[in-house]
Design a protein around this motif. Structure first.
Motif, mmCIF file in Angstrom:
data_model
loop_
_atom_site.group_PDB
_atom_site.id
_atom_site.type_symbol
_atom_site.label_atom_id
_atom_site.label_comp_id
_atom_site.label_asym_id
_atom_site.label_seq_id
_atom_site.Cartn_x
_atom_site.Cartn_y
_atom_site.Cartn_z
ATOM 1 N N ARG A 228 -1.273 -6.516 -20.249
ATOM 2 C CA ARG A 228 -1.388 -6.891 -18.471
ATOM 3 C C ARG A 228 -1.147 -5.334 -18.237
ATOM 4 O O ARG A 228 -0.530 -4.790 -19.121
ATOM 5 N N TRP A 229 -1.915 -5.369 -16.929
ATOM 6 C CA TRP A 229 -1.063 -3.825 -16.241
ATOM 7 C C TRP A 229 -0.633 -4.680 -14.406
ATOM 8 O O TRP A 229 -1.655 -5.277 -14.289
ATOM 9 N N ILE A 230 -0.201 -3.888 -13.667
ATOM 10 C CA ILE A 230 -0.172 -4.361 -12.809
ATOM 11 C C ILE A 230 0.526 -2.946 -12.145
ATOM 12 O O ILE A 230 1.370 -2.426 -12.130
ATOM 13 N N GLY A 231 -0.441 -2.550 -11.717
ATOM 14 C CA GLY A 231 -0.272 -0.838 -10.687
ATOM 15 C C GLY A 231 0.300 -1.285 -9.781
ATOM 16 O O GLY A 231 0.187 -2.721 -8.947
ATOM 17 N N PHE A 232 0.886 -0.253 -9.231
ATOM 18 C CA PHE A 232 1.368 -0.139 -7.793
ATOM 19 C C PHE A 232 1.958 1.067 -7.137
ATOM 20 O O PHE A 232 2.221 1.356 -6.122
ATOM 21 N N HIS A 233 1.406 2.202 -7.503
ATOM 22 C CA HIS A 233 1.740 3.204 -7.575
ATOM 23 C C HIS A 233 0.411 4.628 -7.086
ATOM 24 O O HIS A 233 -0.026 4.427 -8.656
ATOM 25 N N ARG A 234 0.086 4.850 -6.106
ATOM 26 C CA ARG A 234 -1.563 6.126 -6.527
ATOM 27 C C ARG A 234 -0.946 7.376 -6.303
ATOM 28 O O ARG A 234 -0.167 7.066 -4.864
#
Length: 201
Positions: free
Chosen positions: A128-134
């Protein structure tokens, strides 16, 4: 037994990542950081600002110092998980964020040579991947504990699983937050795109 930090640096194209061998040869790898001490629910909650506890709805609070991820809903802690966070110089970005994307069974792409690791037990992102910042600010000759890296392009930080369970609870990543596989699967089901994520420094 010798371990590698085995990072799962997440990058967005276009980018360039380079190792700097001339500099790296002059410096020995840092010792692997120790795991965070075990703390109680009461101690974990005491570190969350009152303003966050008073918010309505579900949100995630990551405490970088204690390396704990807490799921808070309407002022009550639903779950607490140990987490690996960014190492010195690659700290998990502090502040207020939101879930940007969710990916089940992500494919990891090597930032240096572009080779891909499909879903499976060797995938650095787990299931699983949960991205929150770029972040699109380049890094030049940044030491990551093992070597110097230069990154041109955008990197993303997020929660993900890991095949390297021993790293959870330590400050060893390039900014991402590693969770035990069973825990990231639970978090994945709880959050949606737009869920608030607060990272305490």
């Amino acid at each position: 037994m010798t371990f590698s930090r085995s990072t799962g640096l997440a990058l967005l194209a276009p980018l360039a990542l380079a190792l700097v061998p001339q500099i790296a040869e002059a410096r020995q790898p840092d010792p692997i950081p120790p795991p965070a001490p075990v703390i109680s629910d009461a101690v974990a909650l005491s570190r969350i600002p009152t303003s966050l506890m008073n918010q309505e709805g579900l949100h995630l609070v990551l405490d970088r110092q204690t390396r704990q991820l807490m799921v808070i809903k309407d002022g009550r802690m639903l779950h607490r998980y140990p987490a690996a966070v960014g190492t010195d110089g690659w700290e998990t970005p502090a502040g207020s964020h939101r879930v940007l994307e969710k990916v089940a069974k992500p494919v990891w792409q090597h930032p240096g040579n572009g080779s891909q690791v499909p879903q499976g037990p060797k995938n650095p992102l787990g299931s699983r991947w949960i991205g929150f910042h770029r972040n699109c600010t380049p890094k030049e000759n940044a030491w990551d504990g093992e070597r110097y890296l230069s990154v041109n392009g955008c990197t993303v930080a997020g929660f993900h699983g890991t095949p390297h369970r021993w790293t959870v609870g330590r400050a060893v990543s390039h900014g991402c937050v590693r969770l035990y596989e069973e825990n990231v699967q639970e978090v994945f089901e709880l959050v949606e795109v737009g869920t608030l994520v607060t990272v305490l420094p």
